[in-house]
Design a protein around this motif. Structure first.
Motif, mmCIF file in Angstrom:
data_model
loop_
_atom_site.group_PDB
_atom_site.id
_atom_site.type_symbol
_atom_site.label_atom_id
_atom_site.label_comp_id
_atom_site.label_asym_id
_atom_site.label_seq_id
_atom_site.Cartn_x
_atom_site.Cartn_y
_atom_site.Cartn_z
ATOM 1 N N CYS A 17 -6.295 -0.058 5.122
ATOM 2 C CA CYS A 17 -6.037 1.181 5.008
ATOM 3 C C CYS A 17 -6.943 2.296 5.148
ATOM 4 O O CYS A 17 -8.000 2.130 5.243
ATOM 5 C CB CYS A 17 -5.655 1.168 3.284
ATOM 6 S SG CYS A 17 -4.802 2.776 2.783
ATOM 7 N N GLN B 2 -6.839 5.464 3.615
ATOM 8 C CA GLN B 2 -6.767 6.394 2.463
ATOM 9 C C GLN B 2 -8.318 6.149 1.728
ATOM 10 O O GLN B 2 -8.515 7.318 1.130
ATOM 11 C CB GLN B 2 -5.737 6.197 1.647
ATOM 12 C CG GLN B 2 -4.455 6.528 2.359
ATOM 13 C CD GLN B 2 -4.088 7.877 2.501
ATOM 14 O OE1 GLN B 2 -4.807 8.813 1.845
ATOM 15 N NE2 GLN B 2 -3.353 8.368 3.385
ATOM 16 N N GLY B 3 -8.932 5.161 1.941
ATOM 17 C CA GLY B 3 -10.190 5.292 1.061
ATOM 18 C C GLY B 3 -10.362 5.736 -0.452
ATOM 19 O O GLY B 3 -11.190 6.409 -0.700
ATOM 20 N N CYS B 4 -9.426 5.084 -1.146
ATOM 21 C CA CYS B 4 -9.465 5.338 -2.623
ATOM 22 C C CYS B 4 -10.672 4.563 -3.184
ATOM 23 O O CYS B 4 -10.791 3.443 -2.943
ATOM 24 C CB CYS B 4 -8.227 4.881 -3.134
ATOM 25 S SG CYS B 4 -6.620 5.740 -2.670
ATOM 26 N N PHE C 202 -11.384 3.258 -5.978
ATOM 27 C CA PHE C 202 -11.427 2.219 -7.020
ATOM 28 C C PHE C 202 -10.713 0.825 -6.292
ATOM 29 O O PHE C 202 -10.337 0.013 -6.779
ATOM 30 C CB PHE C 202 -10.471 2.834 -8.217
ATOM 31 C CG PHE C 202 -9.368 3.248 -7.647
ATOM 32 C CD1 PHE C 202 -8.223 2.763 -7.322
ATOM 33 C CD2 PHE C 202 -9.301 4.762 -7.581
ATOM 34 C CE1 PHE C 202 -7.092 3.183 -7.119
ATOM 35 C CE2 PHE C 202 -8.157 5.286 -7.173
ATOM 36 C CZ PHE C 202 -7.014 4.666 -6.924
ATOM 37 N N CYS C 203 -10.412 1.101 -4.706
ATOM 38 C CA CYS C 203 -9.531 0.020 -4.346
ATOM 39 C C CYS C 203 -10.290 -0.909 -3.453
ATOM 40 O O CYS C 203 -11.078 -0.403 -2.489
ATOM 41 C CB CYS C 203 -8.485 0.600 -3.381
ATOM 42 S SG CYS C 203 -7.541 -0.247 -2.477
ATOM 43 N N THR D 47 -9.135 -2.978 -0.869
ATOM 44 C CA THR D 47 -8.679 -2.701 0.478
ATOM 45 C C THR D 47 -9.307 -1.651 1.316
ATOM 46 O O THR D 47 -9.535 -1.834 2.446
ATOM 47 C CB THR D 47 -7.096 -2.590 0.274
ATOM 48 O OG1 THR D 47 -6.360 -3.450 -0.389
ATOM 49 C CG2 THR D 47 -6.480 -2.669 1.784
ATOM 50 N N ALA D 48 -9.686 -0.625 0.626
ATOM 51 C CA ALA D 48 -10.188 0.377 1.335
ATOM 52 C C ALA D 48 -11.524 0.115 2.128
ATOM 53 O O ALA D 48 -11.735 0.552 3.176
ATOM 54 C CB ALA D 48 -10.433 1.578 0.370
ATOM 55 N N GLY E 276 0.880 -3.087 -2.045
ATOM 56 C CA GLY E 276 -0.123 -4.098 -1.728
ATOM 57 C C GLY E 276 -1.074 -3.235 -0.798
ATOM 58 O O GLY E 276 -1.360 -2.079 -1.044
ATOM 59 N N MET E 277 -1.494 -4.013 0.383
ATOM 60 C CA MET E 277 -2.385 -3.294 1.226
ATOM 61 C C MET E 277 -1.731 -2.372 2.112
ATOM 62 O O MET E 277 -0.887 -2.425 2.658
ATOM 63 C CB MET E 277 -3.241 -4.554 2.242
ATOM 64 C CG MET E 277 -3.964 -5.608 1.533
ATOM 65 S SD MET E 277 -4.115 -6.970 2.602
ATOM 66 C CE MET E 277 -5.569 -6.172 3.614
ATOM 67 N N GLY E 278 -2.620 -1.197 2.170
ATOM 68 C CA GLY E 278 -1.844 0.091 2.859
ATOM 69 C C GLY E 278 -1.174 0.852 2.066
ATOM 70 O O GLY E 278 -0.925 0.751 1.075
ATOM 71 N N GLU E 279 -0.976 2.174 2.826
ATOM 72 C CA GLU E 279 -0.362 3.288 2.214
ATOM 73 C C GLU E 279 0.977 3.204 3.108
ATOM 74 O O GLU E 279 0.965 3.743 4.306
ATOM 75 C CB GLU E 279 -1.256 4.690 2.646
ATOM 76 C CG GLU E 279 -0.357 5.828 2.534
ATOM 77 C CD GLU E 279 0.356 6.201 1.238
ATOM 78 O OE1 GLU E 279 -0.164 5.943 0.344
ATOM 79 O OE2 GLU E 279 1.652 6.804 1.316
ATOM 80 N N VAL F 227 0.063 7.528 -2.151
ATOM 81 C CA VAL F 227 -0.933 8.195 -2.711
ATOM 82 C C VAL F 227 -0.703 9.596 -3.034
ATOM 83 O O VAL F 227 -1.330 10.391 -3.735
ATOM 84 C CB VAL F 227 -2.329 8.098 -2.086
ATOM 85 C CG1 VAL F 227 -2.984 6.689 -2.028
ATOM 86 C CG2 VAL F 227 -1.985 8.478 -0.708
HETATM 87 S S1 SF4 Z 1 -4.490 0.352 -0.418
HETATM 88 FE FE1 SF4 Z 1 -3.548 2.106 -1.789
HETATM 89 S S2 SF4 Z 1 -4.947 2.255 -3.373
HETATM 90 FE FE2 SF4 Z 1 -6.097 1.348 -1.617
HETATM 91 S S3 SF4 Z 1 -6.945 2.737 -0.442
HETATM 92 FE FE3 SF4 Z 1 -4.940 2.492 0.349
HETATM 93 S S4 SF4 Z 1 -3.766 3.803 -0.425
HETATM 94 FE FE4 SF4 Z 1 -5.655 3.894 -1.576
#
Ligand code: SF4
Length: 348
Positions: free
Chosen positions: A117, A119-121, A123-124, A126-127, A164-167, A200
């Motif tokens: 992903c 987006q780099g959140c 707390f996540c 996957t980031a 799940g994984m990804g935006e 997001v």
């Molecule tokens: S998978 Fe969702 S929460 Fe995790 S970084 Fe991507 S957008 Fe953010």
């Protein structure tokens, strides 16, 4: 679809209309498309050769024009609460996870839409993978079909959450094509109320999303003020809370529908009484409900889980102000299947 059409497409990368066009190109009557679509979705065919009511010759020509891949998990982990995490390997070797959560009389699948992903959140988990690539419609649909087969018979798969994984809105075209086949008359015919896509807050993509699908919308909010949200979710630098709220107010909702706001409670960070008050202000005037999710720590996570009392106090504050707020039960935490902890590592 141009990205896909350059290659031999998977049949599940095509819309119902495109399957019909393909049949016409192969010199067949358009009604053949319905037969093929029934194999793809209702009967869950794993290969073209299994479509036994098509002639051998047609199956041969179909195999020349298109492919069909089955995304059987290469690894299944089961948590104490019955949640199962599937690791799927794509044709190019990319790894993706999906999570099947049994409820009392049905099951819900958490679907991935990208490998990694962008987006780099903070707390996540996957980031931490960074972005590798978008999943194709067939790869998205593949997770759903596998889960439908593997769900317990008395808990059929009826609900999907694209969390799940990804935006998902970073992969809007492919996600919407998969949604067409998930909701459509010739597809899985799942209920639009039971299929939820979480973003997001790609404010720029929301109008297009609303035009393209009737699936339900969720927004991963996680912070009620810009300073905190920008710290947790880089997307907020581009689309701050005022713009997000404006976009959600303008979002075309059917009379009985509401937008879900997802709020991951991070201990001591966004779970204090002042945050609840700010969240109430954000909700004011918006047809929404709030899902509260206690953070599930993972190795090297920089946050902690909230205290149970703080979760309860946060929820009560919202409920007292007539905001629907549910605390979502953490699922599959012991196998890293809980929200924000998918990382698709193959540690066999
Ligand atoms: S998978 Fe969702 S929460 Fe995790 S970084 Fe991507 S957008 Fe953010």
């Amino acid at each position: 679809m141009s990205e896909l059409k350059a290659h031999k497409p998977d049949l599940r990368d095509l819309s119902a209309m495109e399957v019909q066009d393909l049949m016409v190109r192969l010199g067949e009557k358009p009604y053949r498309a319905r037969q093929i679509l029934a194999w793809l979705y209702r009967r869950g065919a794993r290969e073209i050769s299994a479509m036994t009511d098509l002639s051998k010759e047609l199956r041969r020509r179909l195999s020349e024009a298109a492919s069909l891949f089955w995304y059987e998990p290469i690894k299944v982990e089961e948590a104490g609460d019955g949640t199962r995490k599937f690791l799927h390997q794509m044709a190019d070797g990319a790894l993706v996870e999906s999570v099947l959560m049994p409820e009392e009389d049905h099951s819900t699948l958490c679907v991935s839409t990208q490998v990694g992903c962008r987006q780099g959140c903070r707390f996540c988990r996957t980031a931490s993978l960074g972005f590798q690539r978008n999943l194709t419609p067939a790869e998205i649909m593949g997770q759903v079909l596998v889960a439908r087969d593997l769900a317990e018979p008395d808990k059929p798969l009826t609900n999907l959450v694209f969390m799940g994984m990804g935006e998902p809105l970073d992969n809007l075209d492919f996600v919407c094509l998969a949604l067409d086949n998930i909701l459509g008359e010739y597809g899985l015919q799942m209920s639009q109320r039971k299929v939820t896509v979480s973003t997001v807050g790609r404010v720029d993509k929301l109008p297009e999303f609303a035009r393209a699908t009737t699936a339900a919308l969720a927004v991963s909010l996680n912070a009620p003020n810009d300073e905190l949200r920008s710290r947790l979710m880089p997307v907020n630098h581009r689309y701050g809370l005022d713009r997000l709220k404006e976009a959600l107010m303008a979002y075309p909702l059917k009379p009985t529908r509401r937008i879900t706001l997802e709020y991951v409670l991070l201990g001591g960070v966004n779970d204090q009484p002042e945050h609840a008050k700010q969240l109430m202000r954000f909700c004011h005037g918006l047809r929404c409900k709030v899902n509260l999710i206690a953070f599930n720590p993972f190795p090297k996570a920089e946050f902690r889980a909230p205290l149970p009392d703080e979760v309860a106090a946060f929820q009560n504050a919202l409920v007292e102000h007539h905001i629907t707020a549910l605390v979502r039960r953490p699922r599959g935490a012991d196998i890293s299947a809980a929200c924000g902890t998918l990382a698709a590592r193959h540690h066999a």
